[in-house]
Enzyme design. Structure first.
Site, PDB file in Angstrom:
ATOM      1  CE  LYS A   1      26.414 -41.043  16.211  1.00  0.00           C
ATOM      2  NZ  LYS A   1      25.850 -42.331  15.864  1.00  0.00           N
TER       3      LYS A   1
ATOM      4  CD  GLU B   1      14.791 -30.382  13.997  1.00  0.00           C
ATOM      5  OE1 GLU B   1      15.975 -30.573  13.628  1.00  0.00           O
ATOM      6  OE2 GLU B   1      13.837 -31.079  13.608  1.00  0.00           O
TER       7      GLU B   1
ATOM      8  NE  ARG C   1      16.794 -46.153  16.754  1.00  0.00           N
ATOM      9  CZ  ARG C   1      17.339 -45.778  15.608  1.00  0.00           C
ATOM     10  NH1 ARG C   1      17.644 -44.515  15.406  1.00  0.00           N
ATOM     11  NH2 ARG C   1      17.607 -46.666  14.663  1.00  0.00           N
TER      12      ARG C   1
END
Ligand code: F6P
Length: 541
Positions: A207, A213, A270
């Site tokens: 997003k 990561e 989420r």
């Protein structure tokens, strides 16, 4: 200041009611009402919820509904679904329900109907899927794409992984899908070790397009691709696409924004598996079935918005969670799907539930004096039965369970499915009814062994029984839990849509990276962290 929830009349009444019924056994509740299994069940939008094995009576339910009403739940649902900025700590609207609205719908945010924008992206995704599966989109060397690697983490990974596993039965088996999330290089190495770069497409899903990561893995992917294809940077265009809200960062990474599938600030990470973040899902199952999944989500949204509170699946499930968490002191909830395809569903729910409601201050910033989100966990049945169910049956913790079962197997082999289903029904029954000392002794067990073989019972569970696992059903299940989480958040007065709690660790990790790269940079952490870093440096050397 502390929150005012526990001083409200509905809460106080629930407290006294809890004292009155806490010792009541499910065995007696069932014996007293032969129709309990029917009364406490709900058949809606193709999902059958049996919630009769909960430690509740009619009075419990009406008090929980009173609590929801006094929290203004209906108004909060409307506020969410009509684009009000209910995520106040980030000044954002929360419109994931718009992601699955049918094309003719009108959902306005800041004076603009967002539904056409949503469908424009869905159409672009569908055209891309068609180009990949037809072979008209080829890699840099002209070979068709056979491998899709989704690179993302958190909401940009867990939903896609879960959905791919869940809907594998419906997937295009000519495509190999892999998922890389962990910054541990092992994840990337193992996901790509047998892939041919010429046939591999990377989907960089983020997003923000700044997550450490994902950006690290994305750069490694680019190096891997260019090493494999002869270092021509123009290869990137044919092997990388981006899913993001951040066009500028996507361009800076070197992905042409024509190959970017966008979404919006009002989609939480989420809550994003049905946005462009679902591109890998759409590639796997095709646009038509992806739309069936969206229709399933939408059906549950409509149900949540319009059904009366006492006939509303997410409301009931959310309120039951509040009941056990705050009155019985339950610390965890187990989600136990009796379907191997749903093996990643509990992991997916962990982010959805705990990143949402793992909060200890209210929307007004007041400290709560009650518990918020329980810990969610689980594994598919029957495997879990041979592992942790012992503790659920005879341990000292009260663990409400959600069983998820299906009438039809997608792989009807022999009598597997009847055996699987017999186990799920048996577990709910055993947890609720238990086995008394008298029953144990009557079986011929010795006095000495009897205490070990007694099952207290009175352990609550919900059972969702559904015809079969389809894309639409998956959409309904995910939306069910999304809205259950929202219901809980409204009662607890927290903001389920921010996640400030993950920030501190991220900031510290950024600071520590150069300290690990250096051998002599002075350290100014606590003595434990300093020693760990020093030891790491020497191990590394
Ligand atoms: O860990 C926090 C978080 O922000 C999650 O909420 C989010 O799903 C994840 O990181 C990944 O974020 P992004 O999609 O921006 O890379």
């Amino acid at each position: 200041m502390t929150a005012n929830l526990t001083t409200q009349p509905a809460w106080k009444k629930l407290n006294s009611h809890y004292e009155a019924i806490k010792a009541t056994h499910l065995r007696d509740l069932f014996a007293d009402d032969p129709k309990r299994g029917e009364t406490f069940s709900l058949d809606a939008v193709g999902l059958y919820l049996d919630y009769s094995k909960n430690r509740i009576t009619d009075e419990t339910l009406s008090l929980l509904i009173e609590l929801a009403e006094s929290a203004g739940l209906k108004d909060r649902i409307e506020a969410m679904m009509t684009g009000q900025k209910i995520n106040t700590t980030e000044d954002r609207a929360v419109l994931h329900t718009a992601l699955r609205a049918p094309s003719g719908a009108n959902i306005e945010f800041e004076g603009r109907n967002v539904v056409p924008d949503v469908h424009a992206v869905l159409d672009k995704m569908a055209a891309f899927c068609e180009a990949i599966t037809s072979g008209s989109w080829t890699g840099h060397t002209g070979q068709p794409i056979r491998n899709i690697v989704n690179v993302g983490i958190g909401g940009s990974d867990l939903g896609p992984v879960m959905a791919y596993q869940a809907l594998r039965h419906y997937s295009n088996r000519n495509l190999t899908l892999r998922f890389v999330s962990n910054v541990d290089g092992t994840d990337f190495a193992e996901a790509t070790r047998d892939l041919d770069p010429a046939e591999t497409l990377f989907i960089i899903a983020s997003k923000t397009f700044t997550t450490q990561e994902t950006m690290t893995n994305a750069h490694t992917a680019r190096t891997w691709l260019l090493d494999g294809l002869g270092a021509d940077p123009s290869a990137v265009a044919k092997h990388f696409v981006a899913l993001s809200t951040n066009a500028q960062q996507v361009a800076e990474f070197g992905i042409n924004t024509d190959n970017m599938f966008g979404f919006w600030d009002w989609v939480g990470g989420r809550y994003s598996m049905d946005s462009a973040i679902g591109l890998s899902t759409m590639l796997a199952i095709g646009p038509e079935q992806f739309h069936q999944m969206l229709a399933g989500f939408h059906e549950m949204d409509q149900h949540y918005r319009t059904a009366p509170l006492d006939k509303n699946l997410p409301v009931l499930m959310g309120l039951l969670t509040v009941w056990y968490t705050d009155f019985f002191g339950s610390q965890t909830t187990a989600v136990l799907p009796y379907d191997q395809y749903l093996s990643r569903f509990p992991a997916y729910l962990q982010q959805l539930t705990m990143e949402s409601n793992g909060k200890s201050v209210t929307l007004d910033g007041d400290r709560v004096d009650y518990d918020t989100s329980p810990i969610y966990w689980g594994e598919p049945g029957t495997n879990g039965q041979h592992s942790f169910y012992q503790l659920i049956h005879q341990g000292t913790h009260l663990i409400p369970c959600d069983f998820i079962a299906f009438g039809k197997s997608l792989n009807p082999i022999g009598d597997h499915h009847d055996k699987l289903s017999a186990n799920v029904f048996a577990q709910g029954e055993a947890l609720a009814m238990g086995k008394t000392r008298e029953e144990v002794l009557a079986e011929g067990t010795s006095e000495e062994l009897a205490p070990h073989r007694v099952f207290e019972g009175n352990r609550p569970s919900n059972t969702l029984l559904i015809e079969s696992l389809t894309p639409a059903v998956l959409g309904k299940l995910v939306a069910l839990y999304e809205h259950s989480v929202f219901t809980q958040g409204v009662i607890w007065q927290v903001n389920p849509f921010d996640q400030w709690g993950v920030e501190l660790g991220k900031v510290l990790a950024k600071k520590i990276v150069p300290e690990l790269e250096s051998t002599d940079q002075p350290l100014a952490h606590d003595s434990s962290t300093n020693r760990l870093i020093q030891r790491y440096r020497s191990l590394k050397a």
